[in-house]
Design a protein around this motif. Structure first.
Motif, PDB file in Angstrom:
ATOM      1  N   LYS A 196       0.819  10.084   8.873  1.00 27.30           N
ATOM      2  CA  LYS A 196       0.571  11.528   8.818  1.00 27.30           C
ATOM      3  C   LYS A 196       0.404  11.984   7.367  1.00 27.30           C
ATOM      4  O   LYS A 196      -0.335  12.916   7.085  1.00 27.30           O
ATOM      5  CB  LYS A 196       1.703  12.313   9.499  1.00 27.30           C
ATOM      6  CG  LYS A 196       1.733  12.153  11.005  1.00 27.30           C
ATOM      7  CD  LYS A 196       0.565  12.852  11.660  1.00 27.30           C
ATOM      8  CE  LYS A 196       0.679  12.842  13.169  1.00 27.30           C
ATOM      9  NZ  LYS A 196      -0.316  13.666  13.828  1.00 27.30           N
ATOM     10  N   ASP A 197       1.098  11.307   6.429  1.00 27.45           N
ATOM     11  CA  ASP A 197       0.978  11.616   5.002  1.00 27.45           C
ATOM     12  C   ASP A 197      -0.274  11.007   4.377  1.00 27.45           C
ATOM     13  O   ASP A 197      -0.850  11.585   3.466  1.00 27.45           O
ATOM     14  CB  ASP A 197       2.195  11.106   4.231  1.00 27.45           C
ATOM     15  CG  ASP A 197       3.430  11.954   4.432  1.00 27.45           C
ATOM     16  OD1 ASP A 197       3.302  13.112   4.891  1.00 27.45           O
ATOM     17  OD2 ASP A 197       4.541  11.458   4.148  1.00 27.45           O
ATOM     18  N   GLU A 198      -0.666   9.821   4.843  1.00 26.92           N
ATOM     19  CA  GLU A 198      -1.667   9.036   4.118  1.00 26.92           C
ATOM     20  C   GLU A 198      -3.045   8.957   4.752  1.00 26.92           C
ATOM     21  O   GLU A 198      -4.003   8.631   4.067  1.00 26.92           O
ATOM     22  CB  GLU A 198      -1.144   7.605   3.906  1.00 26.92           C
ATOM     23  CG  GLU A 198       0.088   7.543   3.043  1.00 26.92           C
ATOM     24  CD  GLU A 198       0.641   6.139   2.890  1.00 26.92           C
ATOM     25  OE1 GLU A 198       0.027   5.175   3.399  1.00 26.92           O
ATOM     26  OE2 GLU A 198       1.705   5.997   2.255  1.00 26.92           O
ATOM     27  N   VAL A 199      -3.167   9.205   6.045  1.00 29.06           N
ATOM     28  CA  VAL A 199      -4.445   9.015   6.724  1.00 29.06           C
ATOM     29  C   VAL A 199      -5.142  10.366   6.895  1.00 29.06           C
ATOM     30  O   VAL A 199      -4.606  11.271   7.529  1.00 29.06           O
ATOM     31  CB  VAL A 199      -4.252   8.326   8.093  1.00 29.06           C
ATOM     32  CG1 VAL A 199      -5.572   8.236   8.855  1.00 29.06           C
ATOM     33  CG2 VAL A 199      -3.634   6.945   7.916  1.00 29.06           C
ATOM     34  N   PRO A 242      -3.834  12.004  16.764  1.00 25.37           N
ATOM     35  CA  PRO A 242      -2.552  12.389  17.342  1.00 25.37           C
ATOM     36  C   PRO A 242      -1.694  11.155  17.613  1.00 25.37           C
ATOM     37  O   PRO A 242      -2.222  10.080  17.891  1.00 25.37           O
ATOM     38  CB  PRO A 242      -2.925  13.080  18.656  1.00 25.37           C
ATOM     39  CG  PRO A 242      -4.388  13.304  18.621  1.00 25.37           C
ATOM     40  CD  PRO A 242      -4.969  12.411  17.582  1.00 25.37           C
ATOM     41  N   VAL A 243      -0.377  11.351  17.542  1.00 26.36           N
ATOM     42  CA  VAL A 243       0.565  10.241  17.728  1.00 26.36           C
ATOM     43  C   VAL A 243       1.506  10.547  18.889  1.00 26.36           C
ATOM     44  O   VAL A 243       2.105  11.617  18.943  1.00 26.36           O
ATOM     45  CB  VAL A 243       1.392   9.994  16.442  1.00 26.36           C
ATOM     46  CG1 VAL A 243       2.478   8.952  16.683  1.00 26.36           C
ATOM     47  CG2 VAL A 243       0.485   9.566  15.300  1.00 26.36           C
ATOM     48  N   ALA A 302       5.396  13.402  14.859  1.00 24.99           N
ATOM     49  CA  ALA A 302       4.692  12.933  16.055  1.00 24.99           C
ATOM     50  C   ALA A 302       4.211  14.139  16.855  1.00 24.99           C
ATOM     51  O   ALA A 302       4.851  15.194  16.862  1.00 24.99           O
ATOM     52  CB  ALA A 302       5.616  12.070  16.909  1.00 24.99           C
ATOM     53  N   ASP A 303       3.100  13.985  17.527  1.00 28.81           N
ATOM     54  CA  ASP A 303       2.540  15.067  18.336  1.00 28.81           C
ATOM     55  C   ASP A 303       3.202  15.157  19.704  1.00 28.81           C
ATOM     56  O   ASP A 303       3.180  16.214  20.333  1.00 28.81           O
ATOM     57  CB  ASP A 303       1.024  14.870  18.477  1.00 28.81           C
ATOM     58  CG  ASP A 303       0.346  14.907  17.119  1.00 28.81           C
ATOM     59  OD1 ASP A 303       0.074  16.015  16.643  1.00 28.81           O
ATOM     60  OD2 ASP A 303       0.112  13.832  16.534  1.00 28.81           O
TER      61      ASP A 303
END
Length: 133
Positions: free
Chosen positions: A77-80, A85-86, A104-105
């Motif tokens: 979530k920080d890098e991509v 969604p996760v 997480a979603d």
């Protein structure tokens, strides 16, 4: 030809990856595309596949070793850029706050309940479709 959705499944446990595949079937709901799975057993493989692109939803095992899905989720979530969604698999319902921390979603508990899992995955696929449109 009908469109397909690519779902990345991260777990060091092949049984957990199998639970996800079986719970999903060919498609988690009639109104979402058929699913193709991309299985990863290491965090490095997850990052490599996300760099390649084309992932619609990530399913991450929060109980994976040596790096759990919560840590992987927070990292991606920080890098991509435009992280998909996760859906996080958690060991206990009490771990839901950690799923929130990891950004997480959605989260479901292990072992995978097919009805709950398919509903959560379908919701994320619908969300992804709306965002992409």
């Amino acid at each position: 030809m009908q469109p397909t959705a690519t779902v990345l499944v991260y777990s060091d446990d092949s049984n957990t990856r199998e639970q996800v595949r079986l719970a999903t079937g060919r498609r988690p709901a009639p109104d979402v595309p058929q699913v193709e799975f991309l299985e990863c057993a290491t965090p490095a493989a997850v990052l490599r596949e996300l760099d390649r692109g084309g992932i619609d939803v990530c399913v991450l095992d929060g109980e994976a070793v040596p790096m759990g899905g919560m840590g992987v989720c927070r990292q991606i979530k920080d890098e991509v850029f435009r992280c998909p969604p996760v859906l996080l698999l958690i060991g206990r319902p009490q771990d839901a706050w950690l799923a929130t921390w990891s950004r997480a979603d959605a989260a479901v508990t292990l072992p995978v309940d097919p009805v709950e899992f398919a509903a959560s995955l379908a919701a994320l696929l619908r969300q992804k479709r709306l965002v992409s449109a």
